[in-house]
Design a protein around this motif. Structure first.
Motif, PDB file in Angstrom:
ATOM      1  N   MET A   1     -29.172 -52.306  46.432  1.00 16.18           N
ATOM      2  CA  MET A   1     -28.768 -51.782  45.130  1.00 16.18           C
ATOM      3  C   MET A   1     -28.536 -52.967  44.212  1.00 16.18           C
ATOM      4  N   TYR A   2     -29.089 -52.874  42.993  1.00 14.15           N
ATOM      5  CA  TYR A   2     -29.018 -54.021  42.092  1.00 14.15           C
ATOM      6  C   TYR A   2     -28.745 -53.553  40.671  1.00 14.15           C
ATOM      7  N   PRO A   3     -27.759 -54.143  39.984  1.00 15.91           N
ATOM      8  CA  PRO A   3     -27.492 -53.771  38.590  1.00 15.91           C
ATOM      9  C   PRO A   3     -28.495 -54.418  37.636  1.00 15.91           C
ATOM     10  N   ILE A   4     -29.135 -53.602  36.793  1.00 12.12           N
ATOM     11  CA  ILE A   4     -30.079 -54.110  35.808  1.00 12.12           C
ATOM     12  C   ILE A   4     -29.353 -54.411  34.489  1.00 12.12           C
ATOM     13  N   GLU A   5     -28.605 -53.457  34.024  1.00 11.59           N
ATOM     14  CA  GLU A   5     -27.777 -53.608  32.836  1.00 11.59           C
ATOM     15  C   GLU A   5     -26.359 -53.182  33.200  1.00 11.59           C
ATOM     16  N   LYS A   6     -25.467 -53.265  32.215  1.00 10.01           N
ATOM     17  CA  LYS A   6     -24.084 -52.904  32.466  1.00 10.01           C
ATOM     18  C   LYS A   6     -23.948 -51.444  32.864  1.00 10.01           C
ATOM     19  N   ILE A   7     -24.818 -50.579  32.330  1.00  8.84           N
ATOM     20  CA  ILE A   7     -24.718 -49.146  32.612  1.00  8.84           C
ATOM     21  C   ILE A   7     -25.784 -48.657  33.593  1.00  8.84           C
ATOM     22  N   LEU A   8     -26.688 -49.526  34.019  1.00  7.99           N
ATOM     23  CA  LEU A   8     -27.818 -49.096  34.840  1.00  7.99           C
ATOM     24  C   LEU A   8     -27.927 -49.928  36.112  1.00  7.99           C
ATOM     25  N   ASP A   9     -28.106 -49.247  37.253  1.00 10.95           N
ATOM     26  CA  ASP A   9     -28.458 -49.941  38.485  1.00 10.95           C
ATOM     27  C   ASP A   9     -29.559 -49.171  39.203  1.00 10.95           C
ATOM     28  N   ILE A  10     -30.360 -49.877  39.962  1.00  8.81           N
ATOM     29  CA  ILE A  10     -31.446 -49.270  40.727  1.00  8.81           C
ATOM     30  C   ILE A  10     -31.209 -49.521  42.209  1.00  8.81           C
ATOM     31  N   ASN A  11     -31.817 -48.686  43.055  1.00  5.49           N
ATOM     32  CA  ASN A  11     -31.665 -48.852  44.493  1.00  5.49           C
ATOM     33  C   ASN A  11     -32.939 -48.414  45.197  1.00  5.49           C
ATOM     34  N   TRP A  12     -33.159 -48.923  46.397  1.00  8.04           N
ATOM     35  CA  TRP A  12     -34.299 -48.532  47.213  1.00  8.04           C
ATOM     36  C   TRP A  12     -33.892 -48.555  48.678  1.00  8.04           C
ATOM     37  N   LEU A  13     -34.626 -47.807  49.484  1.00 10.65           N
ATOM     38  CA  LEU A  13     -34.361 -47.711  50.919  1.00 10.65           C
ATOM     39  C   LEU A  13     -35.683 -47.567  51.657  1.00 10.65           C
ATOM     40  N   LEU A  14     -35.858 -48.329  52.734  1.00  6.73           N
ATOM     41  CA  LEU A  14     -37.039 -48.235  53.580  1.00  6.73           C
ATOM     42  C   LEU A  14     -36.605 -47.869  54.988  1.00  6.73           C
ATOM     43  N   VAL A  15     -37.065 -46.716  55.469  1.00  9.20           N
ATOM     44  CA  VAL A  15     -36.791 -46.268  56.840  1.00  9.20           C
ATOM     45  C   VAL A  15     -37.951 -46.707  57.721  1.00  9.20           C
ATOM     46  N   LEU A  16     -37.658 -47.256  58.888  1.00  7.94           N
ATOM     47  CA  LEU A  16     -38.700 -47.875  59.705  1.00  7.94           C
ATOM     48  C   LEU A  16     -39.369 -46.926  60.684  1.00  7.94           C
ATOM     49  N   SER A  17     -38.697 -45.843  61.115  1.00 10.95           N
ATOM     50  CA  SER A  17     -39.315 -44.951  62.085  1.00 10.95           C
ATOM     51  C   SER A  17     -38.778 -43.536  61.911  1.00 10.95           C
ATOM     52  N   PRO A  18     -39.626 -42.590  61.428  1.00 11.22           N
ATOM     53  CA  PRO A  18     -40.971 -42.830  60.911  1.00 11.22           C
ATOM     54  C   PRO A  18     -40.893 -43.562  59.574  1.00 11.22           C
ATOM     55  N   VAL A  19     -41.934 -44.306  59.247  1.00 15.39           N
ATOM     56  CA  VAL A  19     -41.909 -45.130  58.042  1.00 15.39           C
ATOM     57  C   VAL A  19     -41.900 -44.236  56.803  1.00 15.39           C
ATOM     58  N   ARG A  20     -40.927 -44.401  55.962  1.00 15.57           N
ATOM     59  CA  ARG A  20     -40.844 -43.708  54.687  1.00 15.57           C
ATOM     60  C   ARG A  20     -39.928 -44.511  53.770  1.00 15.57           C
ATOM     61  N   PHE A  21     -39.951 -44.182  52.502  1.00 15.17           N
ATOM     62  CA  PHE A  21     -39.201 -44.963  51.536  1.00 15.17           C
ATOM     63  C   PHE A  21     -38.535 -44.037  50.527  1.00 15.17           C
ATOM     64  N   GLY A  22     -37.584 -44.599  49.809  1.00 14.05           N
ATOM     65  CA  GLY A  22     -36.909 -43.871  48.756  1.00 14.05           C
ATOM     66  C   GLY A  22     -36.400 -44.833  47.708  1.00 14.05           C
ATOM     67  N   GLY A  23     -36.182 -44.323  46.526  1.00 13.82           N
ATOM     68  CA  GLY A  23     -35.670 -45.150  45.443  1.00 13.82           C
ATOM     69  C   GLY A  23     -35.005 -44.296  44.396  1.00 13.82           C
ATOM     70  N   GLY A  24     -34.190 -44.934  43.560  1.00 16.53           N
ATOM     71  CA  GLY A  24     -33.518 -44.178  42.528  1.00 16.53           C
ATOM     72  C   GLY A  24     -32.797 -45.081  41.554  1.00 16.53           C
ATOM     73  N   PHE A  25     -32.059 -44.447  40.647  1.00 21.18           N
ATOM     74  CA  PHE A  25     -31.282 -45.194  39.672  1.00 21.18           C
ATOM     75  C   PHE A  25     -30.034 -44.406  39.315  1.00 21.18           C
ATOM     76  N   ARG A  26     -29.055 -45.119  38.750  1.00 19.76           N
ATOM     77  CA  ARG A  26     -27.832 -44.502  38.257  1.00 19.76           C
ATOM     78  C   ARG A  26     -27.521 -45.041  36.866  1.00 19.76           C
ATOM     79  N   ILE A  27     -27.103 -44.150  35.997  1.00 20.59           N
ATOM     80  CA  ILE A  27     -26.665 -44.522  34.659  1.00 20.59           C
ATOM     81  C   ILE A  27     -25.194 -44.170  34.534  1.00 20.59           C
ATOM     82  N   THR A  28     -24.373 -45.174  34.252  1.00 21.03           N
ATOM     83  CA  THR A  28     -22.937 -44.990  34.127  1.00 21.03           C
ATOM     84  C   THR A  28     -22.523 -45.204  32.675  1.00 21.03           C
TER      85      THR A  28
END
Length: 270
Positions: free
Chosen positions: A215-242
């Motif tokens: 999870m990483y903050p881009i701006e003061k009100i915005l952060d993004i996140n990602w997740l990689l699952v290894l078995s079975p391989v799949r991914f996810g991502g998202g963002f939050r606005i505060t």
């Protein structure tokens, strides 16, 4: 260089999990917590506290709602609402969710969790009541599952472990019991707000699985996140606005066969 070194260290832990799993005769399952995407092991939102009762919240009170659409099918939607209250070292959380449709198959859940902090440790327990209703031809079935967890947090690191389905419940006398599962994770919090985290889940009769995310903050009100699952391989991502005391979130989770899962959430805290 320091950030890369820590992230490499966390990746080595995942490899060790795969190597050591057969030695202990256990396997890591691919279950709901991983499907939920990136979870902050130190500061969770109300809807995550039942699965992770050992995590903290930074506000004294929070309310959260979410809507999830699975695989682009109108029959597979979930609505959830939950709240959490923090008083000194204690946190109490509760929630309700419904999944499916009443004229076909409807799953309703009532959740509750409580935790307490002692020094740098936080320990918590949770319970979930699940009821599945079918058409009028068949009677509904239900169960109560329990879980517990503990976490240890320093200024930069958070280590946690959660055990779920401790009581091994079943919906009926003749249906199989839900197997207990154990999830563990380690998170690193850098000074600039970057959170790097690894997770591993242990579940009987399942293949090993682990996840790595950030999870990483881009701006003061915005952060993004990602997740990689290894078995079975799949991914996810998202963002939050505060903005003030309000948080809007979006999350996408990929499934290798069925397609994508979209979740939007809305939170109010103080």
């Amino acid at each position: 260089m320091r950030r890369v070194g820590v992230f490499t260290y966390l990746s080595i832990i995942i490899i060790l999990c795969f190597v050591c799993a057969p030695i202990f005769g256990e396997s890591f399952g691919d279950d709901v917590p991983f499907a939920a995407g990136f979870i902050n092991a130190r500061n969770a939102q109300p809807l995550n506290l039942v699965y992770y009762p050992c995590t903290d919240i930074q506000s004294t009170m929070a309310v959260q709602t979410s809507y999830t659409s699975l695989y682009e099918l109108s029959e597979l939607t979930e609505n959830r609402i939950g709240f959490a209250v923090k008083s000194r070292s204690f946190i109490v959380a509760a929630g309700f969710s419904s999944f499916g449709q009443s004229d076909y198959c409807l799953q309703s859940c009532g959740d509750m969790a409580i935790s307490v902090k002692l020094y740098k440790l936080r320990a918590g327990i949770g319970a979930s009541y699940q009821r599945i209703s079918f058409s009028e031809t068949y009677p509904p079935v239900s169960l109560i599952s329990t879980n517990a967890g503990v976490s240890y947090a320093t200024e930069q690191f958070t280590l946690y472990a959660v055990s779920r389905n401790i009581n091994q419940p079943s919906y009926t006398m003749h249906s199989p019991k839900l197997h207990p599962e154990i999830e563990g994770g380690l998170a690193y919090h850098s000074g600039n707000g970057l959170i790097s985290q690894v997770q591993a889940m242990c579940m009987r009769h399942r293949k090993p699985s682990a996840a790595i995310g950030q999870m990483y903050p881009i701006e003061k009100i915005l952060d993004i996140n990602w997740l990689l699952v290894l078995s079975p391989v799949r991914f996810g991502g998202g963002f939050r606005i505060t903005k003030g005391n309000v948080i809007f979130g979006y999350r996408y989770s990929h499934h290798p066969v069925l397609g994508g899962i979209h979740t939007v959430s809305f939170s109010i805290f103080r």
